[in-house]
Design an enzyme around this catalytic site. Structure first.
Site, short mmCIF file in Angstrom:
data_model
loop_
_atom_site.label_atom_id
_atom_site.label_comp_id
_atom_site.label_asym_id
_atom_site.label_seq_id
_atom_site.Cartn_x
_atom_site.Cartn_y
_atom_site.Cartn_z
N TRP A 264 0.92 -0.81 0.15
CA TRP A 264 0.03 0.03 0.16
C TRP A 264 0.97 1.22 0.25
O TRP A 264 0.30 2.24 -0.30
CB TRP A 264 -0.57 -0.19 1.72
CG TRP A 264 0.38 0.10 2.59
CD1 TRP A 264 -0.22 -1.25 3.23
CD2 TRP A 264 0.70 0.06 3.20
NE1 TRP A 264 0.41 -1.22 4.67
CE2 TRP A 264 0.99 -0.50 4.43
CE3 TRP A 264 1.05 1.46 3.24
CZ2 TRP A 264 1.94 0.54 5.05
CZ3 TRP A 264 1.64 2.45 3.98
CH2 TRP A 264 2.54 1.33 5.31
N ASN A 265 2.61 1.34 0.01
CA ASN A 265 3.10 2.77 0.24
C ASN A 265 2.80 3.00 -0.86
O ASN A 265 3.42 3.96 -1.04
CB ASN A 265 4.19 2.13 1.74
CG ASN A 265 5.23 0.98 0.64
OD1 ASN A 265 4.84 0.67 -0.04
ND2 ASN A 265 6.80 1.58 1.15
N LYS B 218 -2.57 -8.75 -7.39
CA LYS B 218 -3.30 -8.18 -6.22
C LYS B 218 -3.26 -7.33 -5.74
O LYS B 218 -1.95 -7.25 -5.32
CB LYS B 218 -3.50 -9.36 -5.61
CG LYS B 218 -4.78 -9.94 -4.38
CD LYS B 218 -4.35 -10.32 -3.02
CE LYS B 218 -3.69 -9.29 -2.40
NZ LYS B 218 -4.13 -7.92 -1.29
N ALA C 174 -2.93 -4.51 -2.28
CA ALA C 174 -2.96 -4.35 -0.82
C ALA C 174 -4.54 -3.75 -0.72
O ALA C 174 -5.67 -2.84 -1.77
CB ALA C 174 -1.25 -2.95 -0.19
N SER C 175 -5.04 -4.69 0.71
CA SER C 175 -6.58 -4.00 0.47
C SER C 175 -6.39 -2.71 1.05
O SER C 175 -8.09 -2.13 0.66
CB SER C 175 -6.68 -5.23 1.12
OG SER C 175 -6.89 -6.51 1.42
N GLY D 131 7.36 -6.17 -0.32
CA GLY D 131 6.39 -5.97 0.83
C GLY D 131 7.08 -6.38 1.86
O GLY D 131 8.08 -6.72 1.71
N LEU E 253 11.71 -7.52 0.23
CA LEU E 253 11.38 -7.28 0.85
C LEU E 253 11.38 -5.70 1.90
O LEU E 253 12.43 -5.18 1.35
CB LEU E 253 11.82 -8.46 1.78
CG LEU E 253 11.73 -9.67 0.60
CD1 LEU E 253 11.79 -11.32 1.23
CD2 LEU E 253 10.07 -9.93 0.50
N GLU F 188 11.71 -2.20 10.85
CA GLU F 188 11.51 -0.95 10.49
C GLU F 188 10.79 0.26 11.31
O GLU F 188 9.50 -0.70 11.39
CB GLU F 188 11.05 -1.24 9.06
CG GLU F 188 11.94 -2.37 7.90
CD GLU F 188 10.56 -2.33 6.58
OE1 GLU F 188 9.97 -3.04 6.61
OE2 GLU F 188 11.21 -1.39 5.97
P1 ADP Z 1 1.76 -5.14 4.94
O1 ADP Z 1 2.48 -5.62 6.43
O2 ADP Z 1 2.77 -4.08 4.70
O3 ADP Z 1 -0.03 -4.65 4.55
P2 ADP Z 1 2.63 -7.05 3.94
O4 ADP Z 1 4.15 -7.41 3.23
O5 ADP Z 1 1.52 -7.64 4.77
O6 ADP Z 1 2.27 -6.08 4.28
O7 ADP Z 1 1.61 -7.36 2.51
C1 ADP Z 1 1.94 -6.50 1.04
C2 ADP Z 1 1.24 -7.76 -0.05
O8 ADP Z 1 0.92 -8.82 0.28
C3 ADP Z 1 -0.37 -6.89 0.24
O9 ADP Z 1 -1.20 -7.15 -0.85
C4 ADP Z 1 -0.94 -8.08 1.01
O10 ADP Z 1 -2.44 -8.22 1.07
C5 ADP Z 1 -0.61 -10.03 0.63
N1 ADP Z 1 -0.06 -10.46 1.36
C6 ADP Z 1 -0.14 -10.46 2.81
N2 ADP Z 1 -0.16 -11.68 3.09
C7 ADP Z 1 -0.39 -12.63 2.75
C8 ADP Z 1 0.33 -13.71 2.14
N3 ADP Z 1 0.00 -14.92 2.98
N4 ADP Z 1 -0.19 -14.91 1.42
C9 ADP Z 1 -0.06 -13.39 -0.30
N5 ADP Z 1 -0.14 -12.49 -0.39
C10 ADP Z 1 -0.51 -11.94 1.16
#
Ligand code: ADP
Length: 488
Positions: free
Chosen positions: A159-160, A183, A185-186, A236, A259, A389
């Protein structure tokens, strides 16, 4: 002040884009998107099911067969047309981005231009995906190497940077002749959906780019498990990256992992301190400190600590928090309450272990998700913020006495994405740049990312590179063709 309106409201999509059309979830399920500056809901987008994601992947696989046969100059022209559509709508894209992510409009506009520059760059690289002839061991044969698209790609993005983290992945994938399912970020799906709308207007064929929205555990997992997905590109956290790697191992997918980082920012006593402060402000406070290449640990040589702080504090005091679309705002909110709580707990932990708060150190007094720009001194390695971080507007200042000590401290991290340092001694510049255990080094600058350069990390910051001539390689497979019987 209310948020301004989009001049083209049809760029705000509240449907997913797959199988060549805009679709709601068959179940009717959706999830809300919030403006982090006000907490109000601005949209709702579909929560897709695993079978719908599978359908998207299968359609993308069919689309890819035709797309990979489109001659490279034509693929390049379509990417270029997408780039131009984005430029034409940059003001609306920036506003959407600010509304869902919170960053100041000027930064959002910068992200749109930066994101688009990857599409321009890879539209050009599409034409330069060269193979190779290798001298053969005997005269009756030839050794050829060609590059072929890796297959359907899945991009999972954070999302950043809701726009640029997508274009950095989609552009090389499409340039190489792959199709790609994103896909987002939500928290920030609207920028992704607007990009898909503009790709479609630019004439990219149906199924070549899809955007599927929904829960990570459903949509993400379906993408990672689908056998037709041959490459996963992820940006992410390291924690999530490790889980994705485990899932990809089951079907041996090719992966790129961008990462987390823990960037050291070193200020040596011979540095231009004004330049160092300017670089730190850009590196640390951009996007309210929510970037993976943000300066996380600021190491200042003890003998210049005082003059450095004397320059830094007024610059930080000048920052202005507020709604991203309002004039004068330089610091938006953090993305959500859990981000805010994490920054708070890191600052509390540092204080309990001896850090001094020179500025900020707490939430802003309004009830929304703003954290005050913060400067902490007397930081040391045992504090949680030295290991994790921060992802917030907190400059954590450490001090050091020698070059050797600085390098050792900078490298004392399991991750290695970016590092920055300021010095005017050419010998020291080479020594330090080569000694830092990271994928990217900024010397006398706090901003390093552009489409021409290879972005990526080492150690637990991941592998693979985005941007540059290297950025397309991860979307191709090398094929060796041994052509024998030449002399008979
Ligand atoms: P943050 O904690 O900053 O939201 P994440 O690394 O968890 O960052 O999320 C980055 C992306 O990975 C987002 O699109 C999130 O929805 C997705 N995501 C998180 N967990 C999973 C997972 N287990 N499998 C696939 N995608 C994931």
């Amino acid at each position: 002040m209310p948020a301004p309106e989009l001049s083209d409201p049809s760029l705000k999509k509240q449907l997913s884009f797959f199988c060549g059309e805009w679709r709601a979830a068959a179940s009717g399920d959706s999830f809300p998107v919030f403006n982090p500056a006000s907490g109000s809901q601005i949209a709702a987008v579909p929560s897709l099911s695993a079978p719908e994601v599978n359908e998207a992947v299968e359609f993308a696989a069919d689309a890819m067969r035709a797309w990979s046969e489109v001659p490279a100059p034509r693929r390049a022209a379509l990417l270029r047309a997408w780039f131009e559509e984005i430029n034409r709508h940059s003001a609306d894209l920036a506003l959407l981005l600010t509304l869902e992510q919170g960053k100041p409009l000027a930064e959002a506009l910068g992200e749109i231009a930066y994101g688009a520059s990857y599409i321009e760059w890879f539209s050009e690289e599409a034409k330069r995906l060269y193979g190779e002839m290798i001298p053969a061991p005997s005269n009756d044969r030839r050794i050829l190497v060609i590059r072929q698209p890796v297959g359907v790609c899945a991009a999972i993005t954070p999302w950043n940077f809701p726009n640029a983290m997508i274009t950095r992945k989609v552009a090389p994938a499409l340039a190489a002749g792959c199709s790609i399912v994103v896909k987002p970020a939500s928290q920030t799906p609207l920028s992704a959906l607007a990009l898909a709308e503009l790709a479609s207007r630019a004439g990219l064929p149906p199924g070549v780019l899809s955007v599927v929205t929904g829960e990570a555990s459903t949509v993400g997992t379906a993408l990672l498990r689908h056998p037709l997905v041959r490459k996963v590109t992820f940006t992410g956290s390291t924690e999530t990256g490790k889980k994705i790697l485990e899932e990809c191992a089951k079907s041996v997918k090719k992966v790129t992992m961008e990462l987390g980082g823990n960037a050291p920012f070193l200020v040596f006593s011979d540095a231009d301190l004004d330049a160092a402060v300017e670089g730190l402000m850009a590196s640390k406070f951009r996007n309210s400190g929510q970037t993976c290449v943000c300066a996380n640990r600021v190491f200042v040589e003890e003998c210049v600590l005082e003059p450095f702080l004397a320059k830094l504090l007024p610059a930080v005091k000048n920052l202005c928090i507020g709604n991203g679309w309002e004039n004068g705002t330089t610091q938006g909110p953090l993305i959500d309450d859990s981000a805010l709580r994490k920054v708070e707990s890191l600052v509390e932990n540092a204080k309990s272990l001896g850090a001094s708060v020179l500025l900020g150190g707490k939430r802003a007094s309004n009830e929304n998700q703003f954290f005050l720009p913060t400067v902490l001194t007397n930081c040391h390695h045992d504090m949680a913020l030295a290991k994790e971080e921060i992802f917030g507007p907190v400059a954590a200042i450490f001090s050091f006495h020698s070059e050797e000590e600085a390098i050792r401290a900078a490298n004392a991290s399991p991750v290695g994405l970016a590092a920055y340092f300021y010095s005017r001694d050419i010998g020291k510049i080479w020594r330090v740049a080569e000694a830092l255990e990271v994928g990217m080094v900024g010397v006398n600058t706090g901003t390093i990312s552009n489409a021409m350069a290879p972005f990526g990390g080492i150690k637990e910051s991941g592998f693979g590179r985005e941007g540059s001539k290297y950025g397309i390689e991860d979307y191709t497979n090398l094929k060796y063709i041994c052509m024998a019987g030449i002399s008979s």
